[in-house]
Design a protein around this motif. Structure first.
Motif, short mmCIF file in Angstrom:
data_model
loop_
_atom_site.label_atom_id
_atom_site.label_comp_id
_atom_site.label_asym_id
_atom_site.label_seq_id
_atom_site.Cartn_x
_atom_site.Cartn_y
_atom_site.Cartn_z
N LYS A 251 0.85 -1.18 0.00
CA LYS A 251 0.00 0.00 0.00
C LYS A 251 0.89 1.24 0.00
CE LYS A 251 -3.69 -2.37 2.51
NZ LYS A 251 -4.54 -2.38 3.72
N ASN A 252 0.31 2.39 -0.31
CA ASN A 252 1.09 3.62 -0.37
C ASN A 252 1.91 3.82 0.89
OD1 ASN A 252 0.11 4.18 -2.89
ND2 ASN A 252 -1.36 5.71 -2.22
N THR A 253 3.21 3.79 0.73
CA THR A 253 4.14 3.89 1.86
C THR A 253 5.15 4.99 1.58
OG1 THR A 253 3.93 1.54 2.39
CG2 THR A 253 5.88 2.67 3.22
N ALA A 254 5.41 5.82 2.57
CA ALA A 254 6.42 6.88 2.46
C ALA A 254 7.58 6.57 3.39
CB ALA A 254 5.82 8.24 2.81
N ILE A 255 8.80 6.67 2.86
CA ILE A 255 10.00 6.56 3.68
C ILE A 255 10.59 7.94 3.83
CG2 ILE A 255 12.32 5.61 3.87
CD1 ILE A 255 11.42 3.15 2.41
N LEU A 256 10.75 8.38 5.08
CA LEU A 256 11.39 9.66 5.37
C LEU A 256 12.77 9.37 5.95
CD1 LEU A 256 8.43 10.75 5.18
CD2 LEU A 256 9.05 12.38 6.96
N ASP A 257 13.78 9.70 5.18
CA ASP A 257 15.16 9.50 5.62
C ASP A 257 15.73 10.87 5.97
OD1 ASP A 257 17.78 8.83 6.05
OD2 ASP A 257 18.17 8.11 4.03
N GLY B 54 21.71 17.23 6.39
CA GLY B 54 21.63 18.23 5.35
C GLY B 54 20.33 18.22 4.56
N SER B 55 19.65 17.07 4.53
CA SER B 55 18.46 16.98 3.70
C SER B 55 17.53 15.90 4.21
CB SER B 55 18.85 16.70 2.23
OG SER B 55 19.49 15.44 2.13
N VAL B 56 16.33 15.89 3.63
CA VAL B 56 15.36 14.83 3.90
C VAL B 56 15.00 14.20 2.56
CG1 VAL B 56 13.05 14.27 4.75
CG2 VAL B 56 14.40 16.03 5.90
N GLN B 57 15.12 12.88 2.49
CA GLN B 57 14.71 12.16 1.29
C GLN B 57 13.34 11.54 1.53
OE1 GLN B 57 16.86 12.08 -1.36
NE2 GLN B 57 15.57 10.92 -2.77
N ILE B 58 12.40 11.84 0.66
CA ILE B 58 11.06 11.26 0.77
C ILE B 58 10.85 10.35 -0.42
CG2 ILE B 58 8.60 11.70 0.99
CD1 ILE B 58 9.23 14.50 1.99
N SER B 59 10.59 9.07 -0.15
CA SER B 59 10.35 8.09 -1.20
C SER B 59 8.96 7.50 -1.01
CB SER B 59 11.40 6.98 -1.15
OG SER B 59 12.71 7.50 -1.29
N ILE B 60 8.18 7.46 -2.09
CA ILE B 60 6.82 6.95 -2.04
C ILE B 60 6.74 5.64 -2.82
CG2 ILE B 60 4.38 7.42 -2.51
CD1 ILE B 60 5.56 9.41 -0.57
N PHE B 61 6.23 4.60 -2.17
CA PHE B 61 6.04 3.29 -2.80
C PHE B 61 4.55 3.03 -2.99
CE2 PHE B 61 10.16 3.04 -0.91
CZ PHE B 61 10.90 2.21 -1.72
N ASP B 62 4.23 2.37 -4.09
CA ASP B 62 2.85 1.96 -4.34
C ASP B 62 2.89 0.60 -5.02
OD1 ASP B 62 0.10 1.92 -4.59
OD2 ASP B 62 0.09 3.09 -6.43
N LYS B 63 2.22 -0.39 -4.43
CA LYS B 63 2.18 -1.75 -4.96
C LYS B 63 3.59 -2.29 -5.16
CE LYS B 63 -2.24 -0.92 -7.27
NZ LYS B 63 -2.97 -0.81 -8.56
N GLN B 64 4.42 -2.12 -4.15
CA GLN B 64 5.80 -2.61 -4.09
C GLN B 64 6.74 -1.89 -5.06
OE1 GLN B 64 6.27 -6.86 -4.32
NE2 GLN B 64 5.21 -7.22 -2.40
N ALA B 65 6.25 -0.92 -5.80
CA ALA B 65 7.09 -0.21 -6.77
C ALA B 65 7.43 1.18 -6.24
CB ALA B 65 6.39 -0.09 -8.11
#
Length: 511
Positions: free
Chosen positions: A136-142, A146-157
């Motif tokens: 399901k829609n998942t966000a990773i906040l790293d 110096g910065s924040v990386q936001i990655s959004i996953f949907d259906k394992q992609a």
């Protein structure tokens, strides 16, 4: 039981850390020691643009202590990575040279996309149910200094990933002069960070409902320490986040450091960190944030174990890189059917030419990405697609690729349609080895692209084979391929220049 003793060294923006691991196929990745020294390298970089000599001196002393510790454990192999603090420093090369001369330790500067890709690998390796979590829609906040990386996953992609320069230490450096004199400092902080996150959400989230948020970084673990009465273990809900925000916003860093045993340097950046998490959690409307206890050293160890095939990871990380490239192509309205057709042809030629070109699976991945993105420049200008595609790729982060690899892809795409100068004419703007890789992969892309020049997928069931000085491309054709044949000759000429082998099309049948 055979195992490898491995050390991971993280030269971070706010501290320098080393973890030592025992790694084996039977027992996995086992941490056996951890040492860390807080050292605010990023404070100098983000404020002054370079790191002062005193800090370099202290960094070398810390690394010498780490080196002695590695000798104690008879470490066989180590990786030492530095990220934004050294990467963005104007005196970066001098710093790396001093480290090498004085400690003997080779420190590699990783790009932003490489660092966050490794963190993502670390999360996956520490999460038994990772593939189900990202269904399901998942966000990773790293969160980095110096910065924040936001990655959004949907259906394992991996659907989207974006780097925002709102890391806690960077924000503190930008606004610290205002902190003591502006009564509404917290409101200003909320406004500044909120604007960045709102822009990200408008571009990349829109109406998406985020079900899961995964947060990693030293800051999130320190925030949990500030509220021991909540008994937080591995997740924070919205009410708890509000409680944490109120606690941090009403305490001085010195007070938090003394009361909760948090290093002062870390305590001093918790306010901008908690603002990032609070705003994102509120905007995403997720119920909670999951907080796995991993850091960059753990992620380096996961990547080492996976790369060296000591502990295989179940998730397909290469597919995530390709998924990211496909989403970029979609953004620029590239023809997906054409891309898929050219991809099949290019991979068949690459695989059949393996003994001739001598390239490995990493270069195969770069070719795949180049195929996926080869038409993105036409979104800007139909007549300068190659050059505009180069600019798009160089301006777009592709998580998992280094800056050098991204530049290789950009050049392969550019020279798919633009004349490739001789190496001497490029004034050594790239290494000779890189030039050879670009030439070889460009030659394959040109031939593969020519075979679907009409974008009508006329060629089916392609099979390539080498015979003497000829690359025979056997195919079924479902329509007249006169256009493809007419435009193929020039592409075949360049291919022959690079490989000394002539590609030839042969039809099994003609309609």
């Amino acid at each position: 039981m055979a195992y490898t003793v491995y050390a991971a060294i993280d030269v971070g923006s706010n501290d320098v850390s080393m973890k030592i691991y025992q790694i084996s196929a039977s027992s996995g990745i086992k941490q056996i020691d951890y040492v860390s020294q807080y050292l605010a390298l990023g404070r100098d970089t983000y404020r002054c643009g370079k790191i002062g000599y005193d800090l370099v001196e202290e960094l070398c002393l810390v690394l010498l202590r780490f080196k002695n510790k590695m000798k104690e454990y008879k470490v066989k192999e180590y990786w030492a990575y530095a990220s934004s603090a050294i990467r963005e420093a104007a005196n970066r090369e001098v710093i790396l040279d001093q480290i090498k001369l004085r400690t003997g330790i080779d420190v590699k500067v990783v790009s932003n996309s490489e660092r966050h890709y490794l963190m993502y690998k670390g999360i996956a390796s520490h999460t038994a149910d990772f593939n189900n979590v990202i269904q399901k829609n998942t966000a990773i906040l790293d969160m980095g200094a110096g910065s924040v990386q936001i990655s959004i996953f949907d259906k394992q992609a991996l659907a989207v990933t974006q780097n925002l320069r709102i890391g806690a230490l960077r924000i503190k450096g930008l606004l610290e002069r205002e902190e003591d004199r502006i009564i509404g400092f917290q409101d200003m902080l909320m406004e500044y960070i909120g604007n960045e996150l709102d822009t990200f959400e408008n571009f990349h989230m829109k109406d998406k409902s985020i079900k899961n948020i995964i947060a990693v970084g030293d800051e999130i673990q320190a925030m949990i320490k500030v509220v021991p009465e909540l008994g937080i273990t591995d997740s924070i809900d919205s009410e708890q986040m509000e409680f944490i925000y109120q606690r941090i916003s009403t305490m001085q860093p010195q007070q938090m450091s003394m009361q909760y045993g948090i290093p002062l340097e870390l305590a001093s950046i918790l306010l901008p960190a908690v603002v990032v998490y609070k705003i994102f959690l509120d905007g995403a409307k997720a119920e909670w944030i999951w907080t796995p206890k991993i850091d960059f050293c753990d992620s380096m160890a996961a990547d080492y174990a996976d790369t060296k095939k000591k502990v295989p990871l179940s998730h397909d990380f290469q597919e995530d890189i390709l998924s990211m490239a496909r989403n970029i192509a979609k953004r620029y309205h590239c023809n997906r059917t054409h891309i898929n057709d050219v991809l099949v042809i290019a991979m068949e030629i690459f695989d059949r030419m393996r003994k001739i070109h001598g390239l490995d699976k990493r270069e195969r991945l770069l070719l795949q990405i180049a195929v996926i993105l080869h038409d993105c420049g036409k979104y800007i200008n139909m007549n300068a697609g190659g050059s505009d595609a180069y600019n798009i790729i160089m301006a777009t982060e592709i998580i998992g690729l280094s800056h050098k690899e991204r530049e290789l892809v950009a050049n392969i795409v550019k020279y798919n349609t633009v004349w490739l100068p001789s190496y001497a004419m490029l004034n050594q703007s790239m290494s000779r080895d890189d030039y050879i890789v670009i030439s070889k992969l460009t030659a394959i892309l040109r031939v593969a692209n020519a075979l679907d020049r009409s974008h009508k997928q006329k060629i089916k069931n392609i099979k390539a084979s080498l015979k003497d000085k000829t690359l025979l491309i056997m195919t079924d054709a479902i329509a007249d391929i006169s256009l493809e044949r007419a435009l193929f000759t020039a592409k075949a000429d360049f291919f022959e220049e690079v490989y000394g082998i002539r590609p030839v099309i042969k039809q099994r049948r003609t309609f």
